[in-house]
Design a protein around this motif. Sequence first.
Motif, PDB file in Angstrom:
ATOM      1  N   THR A   9      88.679  63.771  15.407  1.00 31.96           N
ATOM      2  CA  THR A   9      90.000  63.159  15.308  1.00 31.96           C
ATOM      3  C   THR A   9      90.560  63.270  13.896  1.00 31.96           C
ATOM      4  OG1 THR A   9      89.092  60.996  14.757  1.00 31.96           O
ATOM      5  CG2 THR A   9      89.452  61.464  17.086  1.00 31.96           C
ATOM      6  N   ASP A  10      91.815  62.916  13.793  1.00 34.33           N
ATOM      7  CA  ASP A  10      92.473  62.787  12.500  1.00 34.33           C
ATOM      8  C   ASP A  10      92.511  61.295  12.203  1.00 34.33           C
ATOM      9  OD1 ASP A  10      94.017  62.851  10.259  1.00 34.33           O
ATOM     10  OD2 ASP A  10      95.789  63.709  11.208  1.00 34.33           O
ATOM     11  N   LYS A  11      91.782  60.865  11.171  1.00 33.66           N
ATOM     12  CA  LYS A  11      91.663  59.426  10.911  1.00 33.66           C
ATOM     13  C   LYS A  11      92.975  58.778  10.491  1.00 33.66           C
ATOM     14  CE  LYS A  11      89.983  60.010   6.210  1.00 33.66           C
ATOM     15  NZ  LYS A  11      88.900  59.735   5.299  1.00 33.66           N
ATOM     16  N   ASN A  12      93.956  59.569  10.108  1.00 32.35           N
ATOM     17  CA  ASN A  12      95.247  59.028   9.683  1.00 32.35           C
ATOM     18  C   ASN A  12      96.230  58.882  10.836  1.00 32.35           C
ATOM     19  OD1 ASN A  12      94.403  58.979   6.979  1.00 32.35           O
ATOM     20  ND2 ASN A  12      94.921  61.139   6.761  1.00 32.35           N
ATOM     21  N   ARG A  13      95.781  59.187  12.035  1.00 29.20           N
ATOM     22  CA  ARG A  13      96.680  59.168  13.185  1.00 29.20           C
ATOM     23  C   ARG A  13      96.129  58.235  14.262  1.00 29.20           C
ATOM     24  NH1 ARG A  13      98.562  64.530  16.447  1.00 29.20           N
ATOM     25  NH2 ARG A  13      98.756  63.522  18.425  1.00 29.20           N
ATOM     26  N   THR A  14      96.999  57.435  14.829  1.00 21.58           N
ATOM     27  CA  THR A  14      96.573  56.561  15.917  1.00 21.58           C
ATOM     28  C   THR A  14      96.788  57.282  17.240  1.00 21.58           C
ATOM     29  OG1 THR A  14      98.749  55.534  16.035  1.00 21.58           O
ATOM     30  CG2 THR A  14      97.095  54.455  14.651  1.00 21.58           C
ATOM     31  N   SER A  15      95.945  56.967  18.196  1.00 16.79           N
ATOM     32  CA  SER A  15      96.012  57.631  19.490  1.00 16.79           C
ATOM     33  C   SER A  15      96.047  56.592  20.601  1.00 16.79           C
ATOM     34  CB  SER A  15      94.791  58.532  19.663  1.00 16.79           C
ATOM     35  OG  SER A  15      94.769  59.089  20.950  1.00 16.79           O
ATOM     36  N   PRO A  16      96.763  56.880  21.680  1.00 14.09           N
ATOM     37  CA  PRO A  16      96.774  55.953  22.813  1.00 14.09           C
ATOM     38  C   PRO A  16      95.478  56.012  23.632  1.00 14.09           C
ATOM     39  CG  PRO A  16      98.103  57.871  23.313  1.00 14.09           C
ATOM     40  CD  PRO A  16      97.670  58.009  21.885  1.00 14.09           C
ATOM     41  N   ILE A  45      86.191  67.876  21.727  1.00 15.37           N
ATOM     42  CA  ILE A  45      87.631  67.658  21.852  1.00 15.37           C
ATOM     43  C   ILE A  45      88.192  67.554  20.440  1.00 15.37           C
ATOM     44  CG2 ILE A  45      89.433  66.108  22.686  1.00 15.37           C
ATOM     45  CD1 ILE A  45      87.456  65.215  24.878  1.00 15.37           C
ATOM     46  N   VAL A  46      89.229  68.337  20.161  1.00 13.12           N
ATOM     47  CA  VAL A  46      89.788  68.415  18.815  1.00 13.12           C
ATOM     48  C   VAL A  46      91.238  67.957  18.830  1.00 13.12           C
ATOM     49  CG1 VAL A  46      90.266  69.947  16.870  1.00 13.12           C
ATOM     50  CG2 VAL A  46      88.289  70.384  18.327  1.00 13.12           C
ATOM     51  N   ASP A  47      91.568  67.032  17.945  1.00 16.50           N
ATOM     52  CA  ASP A  47      92.945  66.566  17.795  1.00 16.50           C
ATOM     53  C   ASP A  47      93.808  67.719  17.291  1.00 16.50           C
ATOM     54  OD1 ASP A  47      95.229  65.400  16.091  1.00 16.50           O
ATOM     55  OD2 ASP A  47      94.511  63.651  17.184  1.00 16.50           O
ATOM     56  N   GLU A  48      95.029  67.814  17.793  1.00 13.71           N
ATOM     57  CA  GLU A  48      95.920  68.906  17.405  1.00 13.71           C
ATOM     58  C   GLU A  48      96.247  68.922  15.914  1.00 13.71           C
ATOM     59  OE1 GLU A  48      99.833  68.732  19.095  1.00 13.71           O
ATOM     60  OE2 GLU A  48      99.987  66.589  18.754  1.00 13.71           O
ATOM     61  N   MET A  49      96.113  67.790  15.247  1.00 19.35           N
ATOM     62  CA  MET A  49      96.406  67.721  13.818  1.00 19.35           C
ATOM     63  C   MET A  49      95.274  68.288  12.963  1.00 19.35           C
ATOM     64  SD  MET A  49      99.403  66.613  13.957  1.00 19.35           S
ATOM     65  CE  MET A  49      99.811  66.266  12.271  1.00 19.35           C
ATOM     66  N   ARG A  50      94.125  68.545  13.568  1.00 24.27           N
ATOM     67  CA  ARG A  50      92.994  69.110  12.834  1.00 24.27           C
ATOM     68  C   ARG A  50      93.150  70.622  12.773  1.00 24.27           C
ATOM     69  NH1 ARG A  50      89.040  65.468  11.012  1.00 24.27           N
ATOM     70  NH2 ARG A  50      88.481  67.376   9.932  1.00 24.27           N
ATOM     71  N   THR A  51      93.656  71.098  11.669  1.00 21.84           N
ATOM     72  CA  THR A  51      93.870  72.536  11.505  1.00 21.84           C
ATOM     73  C   THR A  51      92.665  73.221  10.879  1.00 21.84           C
ATOM     74  OG1 THR A  51      94.919  72.153   9.363  1.00 21.84           O
ATOM     75  CG2 THR A  51      96.363  72.254  11.303  1.00 21.84           C
ATOM     76  N   ILE A  70      85.282  73.951  23.802  1.00 28.00           N
ATOM     77  CA  ILE A  70      86.082  73.314  22.758  1.00 28.00           C
ATOM     78  C   ILE A  70      87.511  73.227  23.275  1.00 28.00           C
ATOM     79  CG2 ILE A  70      86.889  73.425  20.374  1.00 28.00           C
ATOM     80  CD1 ILE A  70      84.404  75.111  19.727  1.00 28.00           C
ATOM     81  N   TRP A  71      87.988  71.998  23.430  1.00 29.81           N
ATOM     82  CA  TRP A  71      89.326  71.760  23.957  1.00 29.81           C
ATOM     83  C   TRP A  71      90.180  71.082  22.908  1.00 29.81           C
ATOM     84  CZ3 TRP A  71      91.224  71.753  29.304  1.00 29.81           C
ATOM     85  CH2 TRP A  71      90.429  72.533  30.139  1.00 29.81           C
ATOM     86  N   LYS A  72      91.448  71.418  22.925  1.00 33.57           N
ATOM     87  CA  LYS A  72      92.419  70.837  22.000  1.00 33.57           C
ATOM     88  C   LYS A  72      93.246  69.798  22.749  1.00 33.57           C
ATOM     89  CE  LYS A  72      96.167  72.298  18.964  1.00 33.57           C
ATOM     90  NZ  LYS A  72      96.899  73.479  18.481  1.00 33.57           N
ATOM     91  N   VAL A  73      93.460  68.665  22.117  1.00 34.37           N
ATOM     92  CA  VAL A  73      94.290  67.626  22.720  1.00 34.37           C
ATOM     93  C   VAL A  73      95.596  67.545  21.939  1.00 34.37           C
ATOM     94  CG1 VAL A  73      93.237  65.755  21.391  1.00 34.37           C
ATOM     95  CG2 VAL A  73      94.371  65.242  23.522  1.00 34.37           C
ATOM     96  N   SER A  74      96.699  67.506  22.671  1.00 27.73           N
ATOM     97  CA  SER A  74      98.007  67.475  22.022  1.00 27.73           C
ATOM     98  C   SER A  74      98.826  66.304  22.555  1.00 27.73           C
ATOM     99  CB  SER A  74      98.748  68.788  22.265  1.00 27.73           C
ATOM    100  OG  SER A  74      98.979  68.971  23.639  1.00 27.73           O
ATOM    101  N   ALA A  75      99.905  66.024  21.865  1.00 26.72           N
ATOM    102  CA  ALA A  75     100.782  64.925  22.276  1.00 26.72           C
ATOM    103  C   ALA A  75     101.608  65.303  23.497  1.00 26.72           C
ATOM    104  CB  ALA A  75     101.695  64.531  21.126  1.00 26.72           C
ATOM    105  N   ASP A  76     101.865  66.592  23.662  1.00 28.47           N
ATOM    106  CA  ASP A  76     102.708  67.073  24.751  1.00 28.47           C
ATOM    107  C   ASP A  76     101.998  68.223  25.459  1.00 28.47           C
ATOM    108  OD1 ASP A  76     104.773  67.727  26.441  1.00 28.47           O
ATOM    109  OD2 ASP A  76     106.067  68.554  24.890  1.00 28.47           O
ATOM    110  N   ALA A  77     101.998  68.218  26.770  1.00 29.44           N
ATOM    111  CA  ALA A  77     101.293  69.234  27.556  1.00 29.44           C
ATOM    112  C   ALA A  77     101.838  70.639  27.331  1.00 29.44           C
ATOM    113  CB  ALA A  77     101.364  68.888  29.039  1.00 29.44           C
ATOM    114  N   SER A  78     103.077  70.766  26.932  1.00 30.86           N
ATOM    115  CA  SER A  78     103.679  72.091  26.769  1.00 30.86           C
ATOM    116  C   SER A  78     103.448  72.685  25.383  1.00 30.86           C
ATOM    117  CB  SER A  78     105.184  72.006  27.033  1.00 30.86           C
ATOM    118  OG  SER A  78     105.790  71.165  26.073  1.00 30.86           O
ATOM    119  N   GLU A  79     102.691  72.008  24.524  1.00 26.46           N
ATOM    120  CA  GLU A  79     102.511  72.463  23.148  1.00 26.46           C
ATOM    121  C   GLU A  79     101.329  73.394  22.934  1.00 26.46           C
ATOM    122  OE1 GLU A  79     102.353  69.247  20.410  1.00 26.46           O
ATOM    123  OE2 GLU A  79     104.277  68.447  21.033  1.00 26.46           O
ATOM    124  N   PHE A  80     100.607  73.793  23.964  1.00 33.38           N
ATOM    125  CA  PHE A  80      99.414  74.620  23.777  1.00 33.38           C
ATOM    126  C   PHE A  80      99.800  76.001  23.266  1.00 33.38           C
ATOM    127  CE2 PHE A  80      95.950  77.401  25.366  1.00 33.38           C
ATOM    128  CZ  PHE A  80      94.936  76.848  24.614  1.00 33.38           C
TER     129      PHE A  80
END
Length: 100
Positions: A9-16, A45-51, A70-80
């Motif tokens: 995760t990105d520790k500076n970001r909150t997640s639902p 699982i990798v947060d999208e903010m982790r570049t 290895i899967w990426k999680v994003s805020a929007d499904a269309s952002e892959f």
Amino acid sequence: MKNKILILTDKNRTSPIAWEKIGIVVDQLSELYQMAKESMIDLIIVDEMRTDLRPAVAIKLRRSNGLTDIWKVSADASEFDYHETHFDGSFSVELGNDGI
């Protein structure tokens, strides 16, 4: 048998999503490396903010865990980004805890 899941995760970001209920949460790439070396990991699982998880890093993680997804999680499904071939897939946080 419970699957071994790591979440970067990105520790500076909150997640639902309550990631702690799904797997082991880490926010440092070095922690992820160490855990991947020490035990069999089924899913990362990798947060999208982790570049910092680039293709070379994914290859290194898979050396000791060849079947790890290895899967990426994003805020929007269309952002892959389909050019990120080092990810096996992507999903959106819109799924919520029950969907994941």
